[in-house]
Design a protein around this motif. Structure first.
Motif, short mmCIF file in Angstrom:
data_model
loop_
_atom_site.label_atom_id
_atom_site.label_comp_id
_atom_site.label_asym_id
_atom_site.label_seq_id
_atom_site.Cartn_x
_atom_site.Cartn_y
_atom_site.Cartn_z
N ALA A 234 0.83 -1.21 0.00
CA ALA A 234 0.00 0.00 0.00
C ALA A 234 0.86 1.26 0.00
O ALA A 234 0.43 2.31 0.48
CB ALA A 234 -0.92 -0.01 1.22
N SER A 235 2.05 1.17 -0.58
CA SER A 235 3.03 2.26 -0.46
C SER A 235 2.61 3.56 -1.13
O SER A 235 3.18 4.61 -0.83
CB SER A 235 4.38 1.80 -1.02
OG SER A 235 4.24 1.43 -2.39
N TYR A 236 1.61 3.52 -2.03
CA TYR A 236 1.16 4.76 -2.67
C TYR A 236 -0.27 5.11 -2.25
O TYR A 236 -0.96 5.86 -2.92
CB TYR A 236 1.25 4.62 -4.20
CG TYR A 236 1.26 5.94 -4.93
CD1 TYR A 236 2.24 6.90 -4.66
CD2 TYR A 236 0.30 6.23 -5.89
CE1 TYR A 236 2.24 8.12 -5.32
CE2 TYR A 236 0.30 7.45 -6.56
CZ TYR A 236 1.27 8.39 -6.28
OH TYR A 236 1.28 9.59 -6.94
N ILE A 237 -0.69 4.60 -1.12
CA ILE A 237 -2.02 4.90 -0.60
C ILE A 237 -1.88 5.74 0.65
O ILE A 237 -1.29 5.29 1.65
CB ILE A 237 -2.82 3.61 -0.28
CG1 ILE A 237 -2.97 2.76 -1.53
CG2 ILE A 237 -4.19 3.98 0.29
CD1 ILE A 237 -3.65 1.43 -1.28
N THR A 238 -2.39 6.94 0.62
CA THR A 238 -2.40 7.78 1.81
C THR A 238 -3.56 8.77 1.71
O THR A 238 -3.99 9.13 0.61
CB THR A 238 -1.06 8.52 2.01
OG1 THR A 238 -0.99 9.04 3.34
CG2 THR A 238 -0.88 9.65 1.02
N GLY A 239 -4.08 9.16 2.86
CA GLY A 239 -5.19 10.09 2.91
C GLY A 239 -6.51 9.49 2.45
O GLY A 239 -7.47 10.21 2.18
N SER A 240 -6.59 8.16 2.40
CA SER A 240 -7.78 7.50 1.90
C SER A 240 -8.66 6.98 3.03
O SER A 240 -8.19 6.67 4.12
CB SER A 240 -7.40 6.32 0.99
OG SER A 240 -6.72 6.76 -0.17
N VAL A 241 -9.96 6.88 2.74
CA VAL A 241 -10.92 6.27 3.66
C VAL A 241 -11.44 5.01 2.99
O VAL A 241 -12.11 5.08 1.94
CB VAL A 241 -12.09 7.22 3.97
CG1 VAL A 241 -13.07 6.57 4.95
CG2 VAL A 241 -11.58 8.55 4.52
N LEU A 242 -11.14 3.87 3.56
CA LEU A 242 -11.53 2.59 2.97
C LEU A 242 -12.63 1.98 3.84
O LEU A 242 -12.43 1.71 5.02
CB LEU A 242 -10.34 1.65 2.87
CG LEU A 242 -9.27 2.10 1.85
CD1 LEU A 242 -8.22 2.96 2.55
CD2 LEU A 242 -8.59 0.92 1.20
N GLU A 243 -13.80 1.80 3.23
CA GLU A 243 -14.96 1.28 3.95
C GLU A 243 -15.02 -0.25 3.85
O GLU A 243 -14.77 -0.82 2.78
CB GLU A 243 -16.24 1.89 3.40
CG GLU A 243 -16.29 3.42 3.52
CD GLU A 243 -17.53 4.00 2.91
OE1 GLU A 243 -18.65 3.60 3.32
OE2 GLU A 243 -17.40 4.87 2.03
N VAL A 244 -15.36 -0.89 4.97
CA VAL A 244 -15.53 -2.35 5.03
C VAL A 244 -16.92 -2.59 5.58
O VAL A 244 -17.12 -2.70 6.78
CB VAL A 244 -14.47 -2.99 5.95
CG1 VAL A 244 -14.52 -4.52 5.83
CG2 VAL A 244 -13.07 -2.49 5.63
N HIS A 245 -17.92 -2.63 4.67
CA HIS A 245 -19.29 -2.62 5.18
C HIS A 245 -20.25 -3.57 4.48
O HIS A 245 -21.44 -3.56 4.75
CB HIS A 245 -19.86 -1.21 5.16
CG HIS A 245 -19.81 -0.54 3.81
ND1 HIS A 245 -20.16 -1.19 2.64
CD2 HIS A 245 -19.51 0.73 3.46
CE1 HIS A 245 -20.05 -0.35 1.62
NE2 HIS A 245 -19.66 0.82 2.08
N GLY A 246 -19.73 -4.42 3.58
CA GLY A 246 -20.59 -5.40 2.95
C GLY A 246 -21.70 -4.83 2.12
O GLY A 246 -22.68 -5.51 1.81
N GLY A 247 -21.59 -3.58 1.75
CA GLY A 247 -22.60 -2.93 0.91
C GLY A 247 -23.71 -2.25 1.69
O GLY A 247 -24.79 -2.01 1.14
N ILE A 248 -23.45 -1.89 2.94
CA ILE A 248 -24.51 -1.26 3.74
C ILE A 248 -24.90 0.11 3.19
O ILE A 248 -26.01 0.57 3.39
CB ILE A 248 -24.06 -1.15 5.22
CG1 ILE A 248 -25.27 -0.87 6.12
CG2 ILE A 248 -23.01 -0.07 5.41
CD1 ILE A 248 -24.95 -0.94 7.60
N ALA A 249 -23.99 0.76 2.48
CA ALA A 249 -24.26 2.11 1.98
C ALA A 249 -24.93 2.11 0.62
O ALA A 249 -25.22 3.16 0.07
CB ALA A 249 -22.95 2.91 1.92
N LEU A 250 -25.19 0.92 0.08
CA LEU A 250 -25.81 0.87 -1.25
C LEU A 250 -27.29 1.10 -1.19
O LEU A 250 -27.94 1.26 -2.18
CB LEU A 250 -25.51 -0.51 -1.89
CG LEU A 250 -24.03 -0.86 -2.05
CD1 LEU A 250 -23.89 -2.23 -2.66
CD2 LEU A 250 -23.32 0.19 -2.92
#
Length: 250
Positions: A234-250
């Motif tokens: 993940a060396s080029y990933i920063t400032g990100s918000v990664l959601e782990v929600h199984g599709g709850i926001a769909l």
């Protein structure tokens, strides 16, 4: 072993005695990280996780510390570096809930949740990031929640704390990126922990109805994402918000 350099194999995890925090401790230990974690009250649970992680062949240090207290948080970070070595990763996970409608919410309900879930992130990261800046290497992962993105009725305190974690981490990523440090947010949804386990069956069924995958996530699934974010993959990933929600926001 982790994909980081030799000086960056020590990870710090707040709230590591149960739930997502415990899963993160064990996942990082499997990847070869030495781990220092803190817990606030449940010593028996902390000792079980410490033993289980140690059996994976790494060094593990469990320390009783309340990250809502700046002095305790700093002392824990300092002791971890003294005993295990320079930190390569920080996972700010500690949090509590005191769910109540706003009209019925006490000052203590508010301050307990914000104190641990937001102030605790500030205290932990401030103490840990300063030595990282000197070394010009390291990464930070903070644990937010889908409640911090979308809000949740009965959780104005928790939603505010978790939204604050997102703003904090994005600002931190901008601040420390030029110094070789990354910072990202993991925002879980409905995860099968002791918190969700206490829900009545009717409420669990209702909540499952709004999850596209029709199940709660596991703490291990969240820990897998954290492990990825602290690795060189993940060396080029920063400032990100990664959601782990199984599709709850769909």
């Amino acid at each position: 072993m982790p994909d980081e350099n030799e000086a960056a194999k020590v990870a710090l995890v707040s709230g590591g005695s149960r739930g997502i925090g415990a899963a993160v401790v064990l996942r990082l230990a499997r990847d070869g990280w030495d781990v220092g974690f803190c817990y606030r009250a449940d010593e028996d649970a902390a000792l079980r996780i410490e033993k289980e992680a140690t059996e994976l062949g790494v060094r593990v240090l469990a320390v009783r510390a309340d990250v809502a207290d700046a002095g305790q948080a700093k002392a824990w970070v300092t002791r971890t570096e003294d005993e295990l070595g320079p930190l390569g990763a920080v996972v700010a996970n500690a949090g509590v809930t005191r769910d109540r409608a706003l009209a019925l919410m006490s000052d203590d309900d508010w301050h307990q949740v914000v104190g641990t879930g937001l102030d605790g992130v500030f205290h932990t990261c401030r103490a840990a990031v300063f030595p990282m800046l000197k070394r010009r290497t390291g990464c930070v992962v903070t644990l937010s929640s889908v409640a911090g993105i979308h809000g949740n009725a009965g959780q104005t305190n928790y939603s505010a704390a978790k939204a604050g974690v997102i703003g904090f981490t994005k600002a931190l990523a901008k601040e420390v990126g030029a110094h070789g440090i990354r910072a990202n947010v993991v925002a879980p949804g409905l995860i099968d922990t002791d918190m969700t386990g206490a829900l009545p069956d009717r409420e669990r069924d209702r909540l499952l109805g709004v999850v596209a995958l029709r199940r709660f996530g596991t703490a291990a699934e969240v820990a897998d994402l954290v492990a990825f974010l602290v690795s060189q993959r993940a060396s080029y990933i920063t400032g990100s918000v990664l959601e782990v929600h199984g599709g709850i926001a769909l």
